[in-house]
Design a protein around this motif. Sequence first.
Motif, PDB file in Angstrom:
ATOM      1  N   PHE A 126       0.841  -1.199   0.000  1.00 52.11           N
ATOM      2  CA  PHE A 126       0.000   0.000   0.000  1.00 52.11           C
ATOM      3  C   PHE A 126       0.871   1.242   0.000  1.00 52.11           C
ATOM      4  CE2 PHE A 126      -2.507   3.327   2.163  1.00 52.11           C
ATOM      5  CZ  PHE A 126      -3.501   3.443   1.216  1.00 52.11           C
ATOM      6  N   ARG A 127       0.453   2.249  -0.758  1.00 59.68           N
ATOM      7  CA  ARG A 127       1.192   3.518  -0.843  1.00 59.68           C
ATOM      8  C   ARG A 127       0.258   4.658  -0.456  1.00 59.68           C
ATOM      9  NH1 ARG A 127       5.660   5.651  -4.112  1.00 59.68           N
ATOM     10  NH2 ARG A 127       6.101   3.479  -4.639  1.00 59.68           N
ATOM     11  N   LEU A 128       0.790   5.590   0.328  1.00 60.75           N
ATOM     12  CA  LEU A 128      -0.021   6.695   0.852  1.00 60.75           C
ATOM     13  C   LEU A 128       0.779   7.984   0.790  1.00 60.75           C
ATOM     14  CD1 LEU A 128      -2.496   7.731   2.602  1.00 60.75           C
ATOM     15  CD2 LEU A 128      -1.111   7.144   4.604  1.00 60.75           C
ATOM     16  N   GLU A 129       0.144   9.042   0.327  1.00 61.99           N
ATOM     17  CA  GLU A 129       0.765  10.368   0.364  1.00 61.99           C
ATOM     18  C   GLU A 129      -0.032  11.255   1.306  1.00 61.99           C
ATOM     19  OE1 GLU A 129       1.501  12.460  -3.199  1.00 61.99           O
ATOM     20  OE2 GLU A 129       3.049  11.068  -3.909  1.00 61.99           O
ATOM     21  N   LEU A 130       0.674  11.961   2.192  1.00 59.87           N
ATOM     22  CA  LEU A 130       0.002  12.924   3.059  1.00 59.87           C
ATOM     23  C   LEU A 130       0.962  14.066   3.363  1.00 59.87           C
ATOM     24  CD1 LEU A 130      -0.302  11.531   6.706  1.00 59.87           C
ATOM     25  CD2 LEU A 130       1.255  10.609   5.032  1.00 59.87           C
ATOM     26  N   PRO A 131       0.416  15.266   3.656  1.00 57.74           N
ATOM     27  CA  PRO A 131       1.288  16.414   3.915  1.00 57.74           C
ATOM     28  C   PRO A 131       2.235  16.128   5.086  1.00 57.74           C
ATOM     29  CG  PRO A 131      -0.986  17.117   3.629  1.00 57.74           C
ATOM     30  CD  PRO A 131      -1.006  15.629   3.704  1.00 57.74           C
ATOM     31  N   LEU A 160       0.548   2.475  13.422  1.00 56.25           N
ATOM     32  CA  LEU A 160       0.079   3.285  12.297  1.00 56.25           C
ATOM     33  C   LEU A 160      -1.074   2.529  11.660  1.00 56.25           C
ATOM     34  CD1 LEU A 160       0.400   5.678  10.286  1.00 56.25           C
ATOM     35  CD2 LEU A 160       1.983   4.221   9.004  1.00 56.25           C
ATOM     36  N   GLU A 161      -2.228   3.153  11.656  1.00 60.39           N
ATOM     37  CA  GLU A 161      -3.439   2.508  11.142  1.00 60.39           C
ATOM     38  C   GLU A 161      -3.997   3.336   9.996  1.00 60.39           C
ATOM     39  OE1 GLU A 161      -6.902   0.470  13.548  1.00 60.39           O
ATOM     40  OE2 GLU A 161      -7.334   2.606  13.366  1.00 60.39           O
ATOM     41  N   VAL A 162      -4.281   2.678   8.903  1.00 59.91           N
ATOM     42  CA  VAL A 162      -4.832   3.352   7.725  1.00 59.91           C
ATOM     43  C   VAL A 162      -6.101   2.622   7.301  1.00 59.91           C
ATOM     44  CG1 VAL A 162      -4.386   4.111   5.362  1.00 59.91           C
ATOM     45  CG2 VAL A 162      -2.484   3.928   6.980  1.00 59.91           C
ATOM     46  N   ASP A 163      -7.189   3.369   7.119  1.00 57.66           N
ATOM     47  CA  ASP A 163      -8.366   2.799   6.473  1.00 57.66           C
ATOM     48  C   ASP A 163      -8.824   3.769   5.387  1.00 57.66           C
ATOM     49  OD1 ASP A 163      -9.924   4.804   7.699  1.00 57.66           O
ATOM     50  OD2 ASP A 163     -10.411   3.529   9.406  1.00 57.66           O
ATOM     51  N   SER A 164      -9.980   3.538   4.808  1.00 56.98           N
ATOM     52  CA  SER A 164     -10.368   4.312   3.624  1.00 56.98           C
ATOM     53  C   SER A 164     -10.526   5.807   3.907  1.00 56.98           C
ATOM     54  CB  SER A 164     -11.666   3.765   3.042  1.00 56.98           C
ATOM     55  OG  SER A 164     -12.704   3.845   4.006  1.00 56.98           O
ATOM     56  N   GLY A 165     -10.858   6.169   5.143  1.00 56.02           N
ATOM     57  CA  GLY A 165     -11.115   7.584   5.431  1.00 56.02           C
ATOM     58  C   GLY A 165     -10.271   8.198   6.522  1.00 56.02           C
ATOM     59  N   VAL A 167      -6.196   8.258   8.730  1.00 56.59           N
ATOM     60  CA  VAL A 167      -4.862   7.801   9.126  1.00 56.59           C
ATOM     61  C   VAL A 167      -4.773   8.043  10.622  1.00 56.59           C
ATOM     62  CG1 VAL A 167      -2.377   8.067   8.840  1.00 56.59           C
ATOM     63  CG2 VAL A 167      -3.894   8.423   6.891  1.00 56.59           C
ATOM     64  N   ARG A 168      -4.291   7.046  11.355  1.00 61.92           N
ATOM     65  CA  ARG A 168      -4.312   7.153  12.811  1.00 61.92           C
ATOM     66  C   ARG A 168      -2.978   6.677  13.380  1.00 61.92           C
ATOM     67  NH1 ARG A 168      -8.808   4.749  13.215  1.00 61.92           N
ATOM     68  NH2 ARG A 168     -10.132   6.586  13.443  1.00 61.92           N
ATOM     69  N   GLN A 182      -6.221  11.710  11.422  1.00 60.48           N
ATOM     70  CA  GLN A 182      -6.428  12.697  10.369  1.00 60.48           C
ATOM     71  C   GLN A 182      -7.461  12.135   9.397  1.00 60.48           C
ATOM     72  OE1 GLN A 182      -5.030  15.723  10.205  1.00 60.48           O
ATOM     73  NE2 GLN A 182      -6.244  16.181   8.405  1.00 60.48           N
ATOM     74  N   ASP A 183      -8.508  12.892   9.151  1.00 55.49           N
ATOM     75  CA  ASP A 183      -9.508  12.489   8.164  1.00 55.49           C
ATOM     76  C   ASP A 183      -8.965  12.756   6.764  1.00 55.49           C
ATOM     77  OD1 ASP A 183     -11.253  11.841  10.216  1.00 55.49           O
ATOM     78  OD2 ASP A 183     -12.235  13.788  10.206  1.00 55.49           O
ATOM     79  N   MET A 184      -8.896  11.737   5.942  1.00 54.41           N
ATOM     80  CA  MET A 184      -8.465  11.937   4.558  1.00 54.41           C
ATOM     81  C   MET A 184      -8.813  10.690   3.749  1.00 54.41           C
ATOM     82  SD  MET A 184      -4.308  11.475   4.856  1.00 54.41           S
ATOM     83  CE  MET A 184      -4.094  11.490   3.085  1.00 54.41           C
TER      84      MET A 184
END
Length: 367
Positions: A126-131, A160-165, A167-168, A182-184
């Motif tokens: 999985f790849r994720l981009e965030l500020p 580090l937890e990632v779901d569809s809406g 990042v935690r 963070q909601d994203m």
Amino acid sequence: MKLTISRESLLTPLQSIAGVVEKKQTMPVLSNVLLEAEDNTLTLTGTNMEVELVARVTPVHVDQPGRITVPARKLADICRAVSDEAPIDMALEGDRLHLRAGNSHFTLSTLPAEHFPNVEDEPESFRLELPQKELEYMLDATAFAMAQQDVRYYLNGLLLEVDSGHVRTVATDGHRLAMAHQDMETGCPEPRQVIVPRKGVLELARLLDDVETPATLVIGDNHLRATVGSYTFTSKLIEGKFPDYNRVIPRGGDKVVLADRATLKNTLQRAGILSHENIRGVRLNLAPGQLQVFANNPDQEQAEDALPVDYDGEALQIGFNVGYLVDVMNALDDDQVKITLSNPNSSALIESETDSRCLYVVMPMRL
């Protein structure tokens, strides 16, 4: 290998990499930084086998490409010490690296690049981009609650937890819990949870700035890889099951206290001076409009302090580790703090009054 580079271009990445390299190593090559010069680029790599940091410096005048490893801290110390006006010339002659800057000349021992370990590549899942500023905020808000050298090894890191809406990030040492989200829109097809070790969390946080420029996270089965500007950071992941943090968060507390964060922090710090130096316990006496803080120690010394609070419920007496409460006050950046309590044996839920991105849970103490 032969190249010329400006002092400033070399010093900044070297200082970051020196933080990854451990002072005492079982393998001598792990105290070294790998230098690779080609195509007007110098690539520097440091690792402790758990965390790897790669920095790419351009433009660099490369006369002869090559690869070698040299002692990381000695190279960083030399760069700090030489004048920032003269460029640094590096030349590998035999098994020695010669550095010249102005009138200064240094000769460093080397070890072959082939001895330097590589973090194995693995397929990304999985790849994720965030500020960067959002990732930095979440790490700063939670990392302090990680355990240190706990036998429950999965607590010596950060979830580090990632779901569809969302990042935690979540950290706990068994006595307190810190959570930030963070909601994203992440595009993550199914929830992913990974545990990043303590060293990896601290080194990644050092690379981030308070900017909107994105950081790219690549989550694999065994590694987390982050690309931040010209740096590529890789950390092994901790195997294990992180505790179900939702079960720890207290629900339905009926005693809600609003206080000025800075005043509460200062009051706790003053009382904490005379708390027991090992257990750091303080007793909070809550009454309408006022919170009193008491501390004592085995030398029969006592501290009493008080501050006004917005509270109109029943009186309550409860004990806490003062250091845990002060850590939360430092992590919050709101002027007002909201504390929700229910009884002397239940954990406190601490939040910012206006920012819902973070919450903190602190277990009480018997005093």
